[in-house]
Design a protein around this motif. Structure first.
Motif, PDB file in Angstrom:
ATOM      1  N   ALA A 155     -14.967  -2.043  -1.379  1.00 27.27           N
ATOM      2  CA  ALA A 155     -13.974  -2.057  -0.295  1.00 27.27           C
ATOM      3  C   ALA A 155     -14.328  -1.032   0.777  1.00 27.27           C
ATOM      4  O   ALA A 155     -14.248  -1.316   1.982  1.00 27.27           O
ATOM      5  CB  ALA A 155     -12.575  -1.783  -0.852  1.00 27.27           C
ATOM      6  N   LEU A 156     -14.742   0.153   0.352  1.00 21.11           N
ATOM      7  CA  LEU A 156     -15.111   1.196   1.311  1.00 21.11           C
ATOM      8  C   LEU A 156     -16.343   0.776   2.108  1.00 21.11           C
ATOM      9  O   LEU A 156     -16.406   1.006   3.325  1.00 21.11           O
ATOM     10  CB  LEU A 156     -15.368   2.514   0.579  1.00 21.11           C
ATOM     11  CG  LEU A 156     -15.710   3.727   1.451  1.00 21.11           C
ATOM     12  CD1 LEU A 156     -14.545   4.055   2.388  1.00 21.11           C
ATOM     13  CD2 LEU A 156     -16.047   4.942   0.582  1.00 21.11           C
ATOM     14  N   ALA A 157     -17.305   0.158   1.437  1.00 19.93           N
ATOM     15  CA  ALA A 157     -18.522  -0.279   2.122  1.00 19.93           C
ATOM     16  C   ALA A 157     -18.218  -1.318   3.195  1.00 19.93           C
ATOM     17  O   ALA A 157     -18.939  -1.405   4.198  1.00 19.93           O
ATOM     18  CB  ALA A 157     -19.521  -0.841   1.115  1.00 19.93           C
TER      19      ALA A 157
ATOM     20  N   VAL B 101       0.823  -1.208   0.000  1.00 21.69           N
ATOM     21  CA  VAL B 101       0.000   0.000   0.000  1.00 21.69           C
ATOM     22  C   VAL B 101       0.857   1.257   0.000  1.00 21.69           C
ATOM     23  O   VAL B 101       0.624   2.188  -0.796  1.00 21.69           O
ATOM     24  CB  VAL B 101      -0.950   0.004   1.216  1.00 21.69           C
ATOM     25  CG1 VAL B 101      -1.736   1.314   1.277  1.00 21.69           C
ATOM     26  CG2 VAL B 101      -1.916  -1.177   1.147  1.00 21.69           C
ATOM     27  N   GLU B 102       1.836   1.312   0.856  1.00 25.79           N
ATOM     28  CA  GLU B 102       2.671   2.520   0.959  1.00 25.79           C
ATOM     29  C   GLU B 102       3.404   2.794  -0.342  1.00 25.79           C
ATOM     30  O   GLU B 102       3.489   3.942  -0.795  1.00 25.79           O
ATOM     31  CB  GLU B 102       3.667   2.384   2.115  1.00 25.79           C
ATOM     32  CG  GLU B 102       3.050   2.425   3.504  1.00 25.79           C
ATOM     33  CD  GLU B 102       2.334   1.132   3.874  1.00 25.79           C
ATOM     34  OE1 GLU B 102       2.579   0.096   3.198  1.00 25.79           O
ATOM     35  OE2 GLU B 102       1.533   1.139   4.824  1.00 25.79           O
ATOM     36  N   ARG B 103       3.941   1.740  -0.950  1.00 26.49           N
ATOM     37  CA  ARG B 103       4.655   1.924  -2.217  1.00 26.49           C
ATOM     38  C   ARG B 103       3.705   2.356  -3.323  1.00 26.49           C
ATOM     39  O   ARG B 103       4.063   3.175  -4.190  1.00 26.49           O
ATOM     40  CB  ARG B 103       5.367   0.636  -2.600  1.00 26.49           C
ATOM     41  CG  ARG B 103       6.599   0.312  -1.728  1.00 26.49           C
ATOM     42  CD  ARG B 103       7.216  -1.013  -2.131  1.00 26.49           C
ATOM     43  NE  ARG B 103       7.591  -1.032  -3.536  1.00 26.49           N
ATOM     44  CZ  ARG B 103       7.731  -2.147  -4.250  1.00 26.49           C
ATOM     45  NH1 ARG B 103       7.500  -3.324  -3.678  1.00 26.49           N
ATOM     46  NH2 ARG B 103       8.099  -2.080  -5.519  1.00 26.49           N
TER      47      ARG B 103
ATOM     48  N   ALA C  80      -6.305  -6.555  -2.767  1.00 25.83           N
ATOM     49  CA  ALA C  80      -6.867  -5.500  -3.611  1.00 25.83           C
ATOM     50  C   ALA C  80      -7.632  -4.481  -2.777  1.00 25.83           C
ATOM     51  O   ALA C  80      -7.528  -3.264  -2.988  1.00 25.83           O
ATOM     52  CB  ALA C  80      -7.783  -6.113  -4.663  1.00 25.83           C
ATOM     53  N   MET C  81      -8.424  -4.978  -1.827  1.00 28.55           N
ATOM     54  CA  MET C  81      -9.203  -4.070  -1.003  1.00 28.55           C
ATOM     55  C   MET C  81      -8.318  -3.207  -0.118  1.00 28.55           C
ATOM     56  O   MET C  81      -8.597  -2.021   0.104  1.00 28.55           O
ATOM     57  CB  MET C  81     -10.221  -4.865  -0.179  1.00 28.55           C
ATOM     58  CG  MET C  81     -11.271  -5.548  -1.052  1.00 28.55           C
ATOM     59  SD  MET C  81     -12.414  -6.589  -0.137  1.00 28.55           S
ATOM     60  CE  MET C  81     -13.461  -5.364   0.628  1.00 28.55           C
ATOM     61  N   ALA C  82      -7.215  -3.767   0.360  1.00 26.68           N
ATOM     62  CA  ALA C  82      -6.287  -2.988   1.176  1.00 26.68           C
ATOM     63  C   ALA C  82      -5.662  -1.858   0.365  1.00 26.68           C
ATOM     64  O   ALA C  82      -5.529  -0.719   0.848  1.00 26.68           O
ATOM     65  CB  ALA C  82      -5.197  -3.889   1.749  1.00 26.68           C
TER      66      ALA C  82
ATOM     67  N   GLY D  61     -12.902  -3.123 -12.015  1.00 32.99           N
ATOM     68  CA  GLY D  61     -12.366  -4.465 -12.184  1.00 32.99           C
ATOM     69  C   GLY D  61     -11.120  -4.737 -11.385  1.00 32.99           C
ATOM     70  O   GLY D  61     -10.353  -5.639 -11.725  1.00 32.99           O
ATOM     71  N   PHE D  62     -10.886  -4.013 -10.291  1.00 37.10           N
ATOM     72  CA  PHE D  62      -9.608  -4.093  -9.573  1.00 37.10           C
ATOM     73  C   PHE D  62      -9.490  -5.340  -8.705  1.00 37.10           C
ATOM     74  O   PHE D  62      -8.398  -5.792  -8.399  1.00 37.10           O
ATOM     75  CB  PHE D  62      -9.430  -2.845  -8.707  1.00 37.10           C
ATOM     76  CG  PHE D  62      -8.033  -2.629  -8.216  1.00 37.10           C
ATOM     77  CD1 PHE D  62      -6.965  -2.559  -9.096  1.00 37.10           C
ATOM     78  CD2 PHE D  62      -7.774  -2.486  -6.862  1.00 37.10           C
ATOM     79  CE1 PHE D  62      -5.676  -2.359  -8.646  1.00 37.10           C
ATOM     80  CE2 PHE D  62      -6.483  -2.278  -6.391  1.00 37.10           C
ATOM     81  CZ  PHE D  62      -5.435  -2.216  -7.290  1.00 37.10           C
ATOM     82  N   GLY D  63     -10.612  -5.901  -8.301  1.00 40.65           N
ATOM     83  CA  GLY D  63     -10.581  -7.105  -7.491  1.00 40.65           C
ATOM     84  C   GLY D  63     -11.105  -6.877  -6.089  1.00 40.65           C
ATOM     85  O   GLY D  63     -11.077  -5.757  -5.568  1.00 40.65           O
ATOM     86  N   LEU D  64     -11.603  -7.977  -5.486  1.00 42.82           N
ATOM     87  CA  LEU D  64     -12.197  -7.889  -4.152  1.00 42.82           C
ATOM     88  C   LEU D  64     -11.507  -8.813  -3.147  1.00 42.82           C
ATOM     89  O   LEU D  64     -12.052  -9.072  -2.074  1.00 42.82           O
ATOM     90  CB  LEU D  64     -13.697  -8.220  -4.229  1.00 42.82           C
ATOM     91  CG  LEU D  64     -14.548  -7.210  -5.004  1.00 42.82           C
ATOM     92  CD1 LEU D  64     -15.971  -7.712  -5.162  1.00 42.82           C
ATOM     93  CD2 LEU D  64     -14.529  -5.849  -4.304  1.00 42.82           C
ATOM     94  N   ASP D  65     -10.337  -9.317  -3.491  1.00 40.72           N
ATOM     95  CA  ASP D  65      -9.577 -10.093  -2.514  1.00 40.72           C
ATOM     96  C   ASP D  65      -8.966  -9.137  -1.486  1.00 40.72           C
ATOM     97  O   ASP D  65      -8.985  -7.908  -1.666  1.00 40.72           O
ATOM     98  CB  ASP D  65      -8.490 -10.896  -3.215  1.00 40.72           C
ATOM     99  CG  ASP D  65      -7.546 -10.012  -3.994  1.00 40.72           C
ATOM    100  OD1 ASP D  65      -6.490  -9.643  -3.462  1.00 40.72           O
ATOM    101  OD2 ASP D  65      -7.886  -9.650  -5.148  1.00 40.72           O
ATOM    102  N   GLY D  66      -8.430  -9.678  -0.420  1.00 39.09           N
ATOM    103  CA  GLY D  66      -7.922  -8.857   0.670  1.00 39.09           C
ATOM    104  C   GLY D  66      -6.854  -7.872   0.249  1.00 39.09           C
ATOM    105  O   GLY D  66      -6.871  -6.707   0.672  1.00 39.09           O
TER     106      GLY D  66
END
Length: 389
Positions: A238-240, A188-190, A214-216, A207-212
């Motif tokens: 992810a926000l929801a 995430v930081e990078r 991607a959501m992070a 279409g980014f993905g809903l796995d952990g």
């Protein structure tokens, strides 16, 4: 009353106005039924009887007008379904009362876009035309990334980079020659550091993905990226799913682009309840997140965090097809990258996108999202033509 309506040449409906807040019953419901059963044309005064003035909802039953003459200013209920279908053609009539200078809602026009989107200077170059990065694409969903990128390019971004999950970068490379592709770091930081250095605006989620992982990344960008950012599709999911919806602490403006189902998840309600009061839903979501909200659908609503509303009267049912939302997200990103405020970028993109859909459609279905993207430049020029030189 039925016999009177049956013999009428024209019917003028002035039974109730904008203050009606309860379901019609008894004689009034019978009168509405008689009016709707007549073959005579119907003229409604200010708003058709039975249409809620603030939401467009039908209060039990409502007059179906051929023409509605609304006085002094447009009424919110005339510009959301089902009120739209009951109003027919809407004519704004001046009655000598000036429109309020501090109105909290406005009906968007083509001329508004012309005022918000400046004409590009003759010495413009791609580096100053907006660098947009689009964090999109995952296995099986590379089309969303391509469409968002195409929308950003067609809306005028100078440089557009697709930043997918690492494993799909190869699938996207070269798909559209004008689009650059660079895999987004999974840290995430990078990811935030890279985007901060390389873009003027970002789009996250198609279409980014809903796995952990991607959501992070989606949430990390949403809360930490110091450039204007559009949150769409998977980023909204992810926000929801996060314990705190607020983005008020984000270091740059945010634009959320939910369809009714996504808005319902964010608000903890149902899509039916969102659709029953789209203005209220958009306002609640903007207040909860501190972001500008684009509630998509027929008569798209743009709500700012302070509660102001803008309504798009343009569009076509042919836009109800996969990928058009990706194109819209890219277009908003392009306008953010050009320096427009969040509300200006969202409002301009919504109108241009709707007009592009109208222009590209060949009926009420069969429209491709890529055709909408390709019609964006002409739609923008169509808006500029609405302002006298």
């Amino acid at each position: 009353f039925a016999s009177l309506c049956g013999g009428a040449t024209v019917i003028v409906d002035g039974l109730f106005g904008t203050g009606l807040d309860r379901a019609l019953g008894g004689a009034f419901a019978a009168a509405v039924e008689a009016i709707n059963g007549s073959v005579a044309p119907v003229l409604a005064l200010d708003i058709p009887t039975g249409v809620h003035g603030g939401s467009g909802a039908v209060l039990g039953s409502a007059v179906r007008a051929d023409v509605t003459t609304t006085f002094a200013a447009h009424k919110l209920g005339l510009h959301q379904h089902p009120g739209v279908a009951h109003a027919g053609e809407v004519l704004l009539i001046s009655i000598g009362v000036p429109a309020p200078e501090t109105a909290t809602a406005m009906l968007l026009e083509r001329a508004d876009v012309a005022r918000m989107v400046p004409v590009r200077s003759v010495d413009a170059h791609k580096g100053r035309a907006g660098r947009v990065w689009i964090c999109a694409g995952s296995p099986g969903k590379v089309g969303a990334a391509r469409l968002a990128g195409r929308g950003a390019l067609r809306a005028g971004a100078g440089l557009v980079t697709l930043a997918p999950r690492g494993e799909v970068a190869r699938a996207l490379a070269g798909a559209i020659p004008e689009l650059m592709v660079e895999a987004l770091p999974q840290n995430v930081e990078r990811a935030v550091e890279l985007l901060t250095e390389r873009c003027d605006a970002a789009v996250v989620g198609p279409g980014f993905g809903l796995d952990g992982a991607a959501m992070a990344v989606s949430l990390g960008i949403a809360r930490g990226l110091p450039v204007p950012t559009v949150l769409d599709a998977d980023a909204l999911t992810a926000l929801a799913g996060s314990p705190d919806l607020s983005l008020a602490g984000a270091p740059a403006p945010r634009v959320l682009t939910p369809h009714p189902g996504e808005a319902a998840r964010l608000l903890g309600t149902t899509s039916g309840e969102v659709q029953a009061d789209r203005y209220g839903a958009a306002r609640r979501l903007a207040a909860a997140t501190g972001a500008t909200v684009v509630l998509k659908g027929a008569r798209t609503v743009v709500a700012s965090a302070d509660g102001d509303l803008r309504v798009c009267p343009f569009g076509t049912p042919a836009l109800a097809t996969a990928g058009t939302g990706d194109v819209l997200a890219g277009a908003i990103g392009a306008f953010l990258g050009a320096g427009l405020s969040a509300v200006e970028a969202a409002s301009s993109a919504v109108v241009v996108h709707a007009l592009a859909g109208e222009a590209a459609a060949r009926g009420d279905r069969g429209l491709l999202a890529s055709e909408v993207a390709d019609a964006l430049p002409a739609a923008l020029e169509h808006c500029r033509g609405a302002v006298p030189s």
